[in-house]
Design an enzyme around this catalytic site. Structure first.
Site, PDB file in Angstrom:
ATOM      1  N   GLY A  24       0.785  -1.184  -0.099  1.00 26.92           N
ATOM      2  CA  GLY A  24       0.132  -0.023  -0.017  1.00 26.92           C
ATOM      3  C   GLY A  24       0.856   1.302   0.185  1.00 26.92           C
ATOM      4  N   THR A  51       1.171   3.558   2.138  1.00 26.87           N
ATOM      5  CA  THR A  51       1.908   3.990   3.654  1.00 26.87           C
ATOM      6  C   THR A  51       2.930   3.128   3.601  1.00 26.87           C
ATOM      7  OG1 THR A  51      -0.155   4.685   4.504  1.00 26.87           O
ATOM      8  CG2 THR A  51       1.549   4.326   5.941  1.00 26.87           C
ATOM      9  N   GLY A  92       0.792  -0.668   6.579  1.00 21.45           N
ATOM     10  CA  GLY A  92      -0.037   0.525   7.001  1.00 21.45           C
ATOM     11  C   GLY A  92      -1.603  -0.419   7.676  1.00 21.45           C
ATOM     12  N   GLY A 107      -6.364  -4.492   4.218  1.00 21.74           N
ATOM     13  CA  GLY A 107      -6.191  -5.355   3.040  1.00 21.74           C
ATOM     14  C   GLY A 107      -7.093  -4.778   1.947  1.00 21.74           C
ATOM     15  N   GLU A 162      -0.620 -10.344   3.737  1.00 16.46           N
ATOM     16  CA  GLU A 162      -0.294  -9.495   4.789  1.00 16.46           C
ATOM     17  C   GLU A 162      -0.426  -9.940   6.043  1.00 16.46           C
ATOM     18  OE1 GLU A 162      -1.442  -5.038   3.155  1.00 16.46           O
ATOM     19  OE2 GLU A 162      -2.933  -6.222   4.287  1.00 16.46           O
ATOM     20  N   LYS A 216      -6.667   7.847   9.234  1.00 12.47           N
ATOM     21  CA  LYS A 216      -7.188   6.545   9.337  1.00 12.47           C
ATOM     22  C   LYS A 216      -8.178   6.107  10.720  1.00 12.47           C
ATOM     23  CE  LYS A 216      -4.709   5.267   5.632  1.00 12.47           C
ATOM     24  NZ  LYS A 216      -5.301   5.019   4.543  1.00 12.47           N
TER      25      LYS A 216
END
Length: 187
Positions: A20, A22, A77, A90, A98, A116
């Protein structure tokens, strides 16, 4: 935040590399520190093809989870985090990989900023990722999820990726024979 997370990485470590936007900053930082000689003998275990390609381009030596089943640290992240520090991960599509990498790590560092944070999981009103993995050729899986309707199913490497929306509790039957999802209200 990604640079702070990378402070947990020391030379001679096996590191889970998340997926991702981040996590990509953390992978970049590890590559930079290796190039500068500040980190040595790092082995990365990527959670996706995208991360594998990024790490390769940065010269980070890589291994699979089979080759390195015990990791020192994993960095990734999150999509949502509530006040209890429960997370949704996810949405980038690397759900199972992950989680497998993070569970194999002695320490999991989750990179999060204020954007977030939610009052409760599902608070962003974005689809919740669900991956259903087949354990045999004609497997059927029942999964309890919070959803309005099943919005998307795709077959990828013997698993199903579903996006569901938080609204009501349903029981979902996913059958590899029919490739259909049938919501059945469990309330």
């Amino acid at each position: 935040a990604a640079h702070k997370a990378v402070e947990y990485v020391k030379s001679d470590m096996v590191v889970g590399l998340g997926t991702g936007s981040t996590a990509a900053f953390a992978v970049d930082r590890i590559g930079q520190l290796m190039k500068e000689g500040q980190l040595k003998n790092i082995i990365g275990v990527p959670t996706s093809i995208r991360t594998l390609e990024q790490a390769k381009a940065l010269g980070i030596p890589l291994a699979t989870l089979d080759e390195q089943p015990k990791l020192d640290v994993a960095i990734d992240g999150a999509d949502e985090v509530d006040n209890n520090l429960d997370v949704v991960k996810g949405r980038g599509g690397a759900l199972l990989r992950e989680k497998m990498v993070e569970l194999a790590a002695d320490k999991f560092v989750c990179i999060v900023d204020d954007s977030k944070m939610v009052s409760g999981l599902g608070g962003s009103k974005l689809a919740m990722p669900v991956e259903i993995v087949q354990v045999r050729a004609c497997a059927s899986a029942y999964v309890n999820v919070y959803m309005h309707v099943c919005v998307h199913v795709c077959l990828r490497a013997e698993s199903y990726l579903c996006n569901v929306r938080a609204d009501k509790t349903y029981q979902v039957l996913l059958s590899s024979d029919s490739m259909q999802m049938k919501p059945v209200c469990s309330n």
